[in-house]
Design a protein around this motif. Structure first.
Motif, short mmCIF file in Angstrom:
data_model
loop_
_atom_site.label_atom_id
_atom_site.label_comp_id
_atom_site.label_asym_id
_atom_site.label_seq_id
_atom_site.Cartn_x
_atom_site.Cartn_y
_atom_site.Cartn_z
N LYS A 1 78.36 10.13 -78.33
CA LYS A 1 78.04 9.55 -77.18
C LYS A 1 76.55 9.61 -76.94
N LYS A 2 75.91 8.62 -76.40
CA LYS A 2 74.48 8.51 -76.07
C LYS A 2 74.12 8.73 -74.53
N ASN A 3 75.21 8.34 -73.82
CA ASN A 3 74.93 8.43 -72.52
C ASN A 3 75.93 9.17 -71.61
N CYS A 4 75.86 10.61 -71.69
CA CYS A 4 76.65 11.70 -71.08
C CYS A 4 75.74 12.25 -70.17
N SER A 5 76.19 12.25 -68.81
CA SER A 5 75.59 12.85 -67.56
C SER A 5 75.98 14.24 -67.11
N ILE A 6 75.16 15.08 -67.25
CA ILE A 6 75.64 16.45 -66.60
C ILE A 6 75.07 16.89 -65.38
N VAL A 7 76.04 17.24 -64.42
CA VAL A 7 75.48 17.40 -63.00
C VAL A 7 75.90 19.07 -62.69
N ARG A 8 75.16 19.75 -62.13
CA ARG A 8 75.45 20.99 -61.43
C ARG A 8 75.32 20.98 -60.06
N PRO A 9 76.54 21.12 -59.42
CA PRO A 9 76.43 20.86 -58.04
C PRO A 9 76.43 22.53 -57.55
N ALA A 10 75.52 22.64 -56.25
CA ALA A 10 75.61 23.69 -55.54
C ALA A 10 76.91 24.18 -54.58
N ASN A 11 76.97 25.16 -53.83
CA ASN A 11 78.25 25.26 -53.05
C ASN A 11 78.85 24.08 -52.54
N ILE A 12 79.79 23.86 -52.46
CA ILE A 12 80.33 22.42 -52.12
C ILE A 12 81.38 22.76 -50.96
N VAL B 1 71.34 17.69 -64.31
CA VAL B 1 70.56 17.79 -63.02
C VAL B 1 71.22 18.47 -61.89
N ASN B 2 70.56 19.26 -61.28
CA ASN B 2 71.24 19.99 -60.13
C ASN B 2 71.27 19.17 -58.93
N LEU B 3 72.55 19.28 -58.22
CA LEU B 3 72.87 18.52 -57.01
C LEU B 3 73.03 19.57 -55.81
N GLY B 4 71.99 19.62 -54.90
CA GLY B 4 72.20 20.66 -53.75
C GLY B 4 71.03 20.05 -52.77
N SER B 5 71.05 20.99 -51.74
CA SER B 5 69.83 20.45 -50.74
C SER B 5 68.53 21.03 -50.99
N GLY B 6 68.66 22.08 -51.76
CA GLY B 6 67.32 22.55 -52.15
C GLY B 6 66.65 23.61 -50.89
N ASP B 7 67.56 23.66 -50.19
CA ASP B 7 67.42 24.54 -48.79
C ASP B 7 68.55 25.68 -48.90
N GLY B 8 68.59 26.83 -47.83
CA GLY B 8 69.39 27.80 -47.78
C GLY B 8 69.96 28.15 -46.53
N VAL B 9 71.31 28.77 -46.64
CA VAL B 9 71.85 29.02 -45.55
C VAL B 9 72.17 30.64 -45.63
N ALA C 1 70.76 37.67 -54.19
CA ALA C 1 70.25 37.65 -52.87
C ALA C 1 69.85 36.38 -52.45
N LYS C 2 69.47 35.48 -53.52
CA LYS C 2 69.20 34.24 -53.06
C LYS C 2 69.30 33.22 -54.23
N ARG C 3 70.40 32.26 -53.98
CA ARG C 3 70.47 30.99 -54.78
C ARG C 3 70.19 29.87 -54.19
N ILE C 4 69.19 29.20 -54.66
CA ILE C 4 68.87 27.92 -54.06
C ILE C 4 68.46 27.19 -55.01
N MET C 5 68.99 25.83 -55.22
CA MET C 5 68.72 24.93 -56.84
C MET C 5 67.62 24.36 -56.47
N SER C 6 66.62 24.06 -57.65
CA SER C 6 65.86 23.14 -57.52
C SER C 6 66.38 21.76 -57.82
N VAL C 7 65.85 21.01 -56.84
CA VAL C 7 66.27 19.47 -56.83
C VAL C 7 65.38 18.66 -57.11
#
Length: 204
Positions: free
Chosen positions: A8-19, A80-88, A116-122
């Motif tokens: 397969k040539k077109n497989c998309s991979i995403v990694r979401p933050a806490n949903i 690709v990371n899926l997140g807000s790029g921010d933290g709570v 201590a801190k997990r914020i994704m690069s978006v």
């Protein structure tokens, strides 16, 4: 690996933050927000692992679905990371939930807290034209186990019978563009039976 194995040539991979989002699983193995709500609902004391200082990135469930479709439709093949790029902080979320259920918090500092801190690069997601529509620092509702976010309604607030409105915008406040739309007075007028709780920072 799947691309190589199956040709397969077109497989998309995403990694979401806490949903978080509507129809979340409220169980001991659920996501951070849903599992804390479950504890607040059924336990006499809200037991939280650690001291509440860890910072986590959150993304609304509908934005995860949007992000996945976006990457597939645009044939993005690198992760690709899926997140807000921010933290709570876990403390912020825990205190909102404890206020609603009128429960004291027990910080179990003997339990592991994780990083201590997990914020994704978006940056990569943004470079492909994707940004979340629903931002955690506006507000979310909890209604019989469902999360709803005001950012989903452009002009009119939804007609719902709500017991509580969890208003969580303390970290950044609301800018002038959104203040009238998301004001506490407007929420109280629309939902007179609901209790408005959370961290509120008004614009001066």
């Amino acid at each position: 690996a799947s691309m190589i194995e199956y040709g397969k040539k077109n497989c998309s991979i995403v990694r979401p933050a806490n949903i978080y989002g509507k129809w979340d699983t409220f169980s001991n193995t659920g996501t951070v927000i849903s599992s804390l709500i479950k504890k607040g609902y059924q336990d006499n004391i809200l037991n939280v692992w650690g001291d509440g200082s860890p910072i986590r990135d959150f993304i609304y469930s509908k934005d995860v679905a949007r992000g996945m479709l976006h990457m597939v439709e645009n044939e993005v093949t690198e992760p690709v990371n899926l997140g807000s790029g921010d933290g709570v902080t876990i403390r912020e979320i825990s205190e909102i939930i404890s206020d609603y259920f009128h429960k004291d918090i027990s910080w179990d500092i003997e339990k592991p807290m994780g990083d201590a801190k997990r914020i994704m690069s978006v940056d990569r997601a943004e470079s492909y034209g994707f940004n979340p529509k629903v931002l955690f620092n506006y507000c979310f509702f909890w209604d019989n186990g469902c999360f709803l976010n005001l950012a989903e309604w452009e002009d009119e607030l939804p007609d719902l019978d709500l017991d509580v409105i969890v208003y969580a915008n303390e970290r950044h406040g609301l800018d002038e563009l959104h203040w009238d739309k998301y004001s506490v007075d407007r929420l109280k007028n629309k939902y007179p039976k609901a209790k408005v709780i959370g961290f509120i920072k008004e614009i001066t």
